[in-house]
Write a protein that holds these residues in place. Structure first.
Motif, PDB file in Angstrom:
ATOM      1  N   ARG A 143      -2.487 -40.344  45.832  1.00 18.84           N
ATOM      2  CA  ARG A 143      -1.495 -40.990  46.423  1.00 18.84           C
ATOM      3  C   ARG A 143      -1.708 -42.511  46.203  1.00 18.84           C
ATOM      4  NH1 ARG A 143       0.748 -40.364  52.711  1.00 18.84           N
ATOM      5  NH2 ARG A 143       2.086 -42.216  52.821  1.00 18.84           N
ATOM      6  N   TYR A 144      -0.826 -43.163  45.704  1.00 18.09           N
ATOM      7  CA  TYR A 144      -0.892 -44.658  45.360  1.00 18.09           C
ATOM      8  C   TYR A 144       0.087 -45.559  46.120  1.00 18.09           C
ATOM      9  CZ  TYR A 144      -3.049 -42.364  41.292  1.00 18.09           C
ATOM     10  OH  TYR A 144      -4.029 -41.646  40.384  1.00 18.09           O
ATOM     11  N   THR A 145      -0.256 -46.842  45.847  1.00 18.10           N
ATOM     12  CA  THR A 145       0.723 -47.892  46.540  1.00 18.10           C
ATOM     13  C   THR A 145       1.075 -48.782  45.559  1.00 18.10           C
ATOM     14  OG1 THR A 145      -1.201 -49.121  47.082  1.00 18.10           O
ATOM     15  CG2 THR A 145      -0.676 -47.397  48.849  1.00 18.10           C
ATOM     16  N   MET A 146       2.052 -49.683  45.998  1.00 23.23           N
ATOM     17  CA  MET A 146       2.507 -50.802  45.388  1.00 23.23           C
ATOM     18  C   MET A 146       1.597 -51.762  45.074  1.00 23.23           C
ATOM     19  SD  MET A 146       5.700 -50.520  44.116  1.00 23.23           S
ATOM     20  CE  MET A 146       5.950 -52.240  43.631  1.00 23.23           C
ATOM     21  N   PRO A 147       0.432 -52.211  45.986  1.00 24.94           N
ATOM     22  CA  PRO A 147      -0.469 -53.290  45.493  1.00 24.94           C
ATOM     23  C   PRO A 147      -1.228 -52.886  44.045  1.00 24.94           C
ATOM     24  CG  PRO A 147      -0.372 -52.953  47.933  1.00 24.94           C
ATOM     25  CD  PRO A 147       0.571 -52.067  47.309  1.00 24.94           C
ATOM     26  N   GLU A 148      -1.594 -51.527  44.092  1.00 22.04           N
ATOM     27  CA  GLU A 148      -1.963 -51.040  42.853  1.00 22.04           C
ATOM     28  C   GLU A 148      -1.421 -51.140  41.437  1.00 22.04           C
ATOM     29  OE1 GLU A 148      -4.552 -47.138  43.925  1.00 22.04           O
ATOM     30  OE2 GLU A 148      -2.739 -47.191  44.945  1.00 22.04           O
ATOM     31  N   VAL A 149      -0.100 -51.267  41.589  1.00 19.94           N
ATOM     32  CA  VAL A 149       0.801 -51.511  40.451  1.00 19.94           C
ATOM     33  C   VAL A 149       0.736 -53.187  40.070  1.00 19.94           C
ATOM     34  CG1 VAL A 149       3.167 -51.788  39.570  1.00 19.94           C
ATOM     35  CG2 VAL A 149       2.649 -49.947  41.203  1.00 19.94           C
TER      36      VAL A 149
ATOM     37  N   THR B 294       5.298 -56.830  47.846  1.00 21.63           N
ATOM     38  CA  THR B 294       4.172 -56.676  47.701  1.00 21.63           C
ATOM     39  C   THR B 294       2.776 -57.547  47.660  1.00 21.63           C
ATOM     40  OG1 THR B 294       4.883 -54.633  46.491  1.00 21.63           O
ATOM     41  CG2 THR B 294       2.340 -55.155  46.153  1.00 21.63           C
ATOM     42  N   LEU B 295       3.110 -58.811  47.144  1.00 21.39           N
ATOM     43  CA  LEU B 295       2.541 -59.981  47.233  1.00 21.39           C
ATOM     44  C   LEU B 295       2.528 -60.584  48.675  1.00 21.39           C
ATOM     45  CD1 LEU B 295       0.452 -61.907  45.460  1.00 21.39           C
ATOM     46  CD2 LEU B 295       2.336 -63.011  45.026  1.00 21.39           C
TER      47      LEU B 295
END
Length: 242
Positions: free
Chosen positions: A233-239, A106-107
């Protein structure tokens, strides 16, 4: 503490997620596989984690929606029709879909986007990935995720701006294209490198997965984060707050 249900529990990723759930302070609500009813699992879970197959996606989304619970989708090999189903479900529940649940990847995608934006299309981008001999889709979901990050950095769509499977007299490389190369063999968990090649210099951003536990930890963290989120709808960067 959350009750986490695993779709695709007999697979290698499903088993790894179950082990992480058991040591993370959460409860394992159960697991299902091909032929099982996802609605029955959803009825006793607070959140679902899906690492099954694209053909099962519609039923899995329907089960999560019927129970009113969020779902993390880590299934790869999704096509446009599957993303349409996810978009539709996200109008009713919280859905996080990703081609890779690794926090490191993700990073990496964030760094790739930044590099592509700052270096411009005079720098050629090639994405090289290698996985175990049993992997059935190519390029990998992670490679495509990295390609999307590079394309976003350049302000272009990935579709229509890619090169892959080069063989024979292909001609010169198209300026601004994002290239993909997929390698398969052995028991490699996952290797990804994004090469940015300029005139007389080259930058490589890479990630190595040593085992599936890293993906399982990321999936459980995503499930924790998704609990209580509004529909969407969400994504890993938001985590990671990126």
């Amino acid at each position: 503490m959350a009750r986490i249900g695993i779709i695709g529990s007999a697979g290698r990723m499903g088993q790894a997620i179950a082990r992480v759930v058991e040591t993370s302070g959460h409860d394992l609500a159960g697991g299902i596989d091909q032929g099982d009813d996802p609605a029955a699992l959803a009825a006793k879970a607070d959140v679902l984690v899906d690492f099954s197959s694209p053909r099962a996606l519609a039923a899995n989304l329907a089960a999560a929606q019927g129970a009113g619970i969020p779902i993390v989708i880590g299934t790869t090999g999704l096509e446009a029709e599957h993303h349409g189903l996810i978009d539709a479900a996200a109008a009713h529940i919280a859905v996080l879909q990703t081609g890779n649940t690794s926090l490191g990847v993700t990073l990496l995608a964030h760094l790739v986007r930044e590099a592509a934006a700052r270096l411009g299309d005079d720098w050629d981008i090639e994405i090289v990935e290698m996985h175990h001999r049993m992997k059935v889709d190519a390029p990998s979901g992670t490679a495509l995720l990295l390609g999307e990050a590079a394309a976003a950095g350049r302000g272009i769509a990935l579709a229509g701006n890619t090169e892959s499977g080069r063989h024979g007299m292909t001609g010169a490389r198209a300026k601004g294209a994002i290239g993909f190369a997929a390698l398969r063999g052995g028991t490699v968990t996952g290797e990804h490198a994004v090469i940015l090649a300029g005139d007389e210099e080259r930058l490589t951003l890479s990630h190595s997965a040593e085992n599936r536990t890293i993906f399982a930890r990321g999936a459980v963290r995503a499930a924790e984060w998704l609990l209580g989120r509004p529909t969407g709808r969400y994504t890993m960067p938001e985590v990671l707050g990126l």
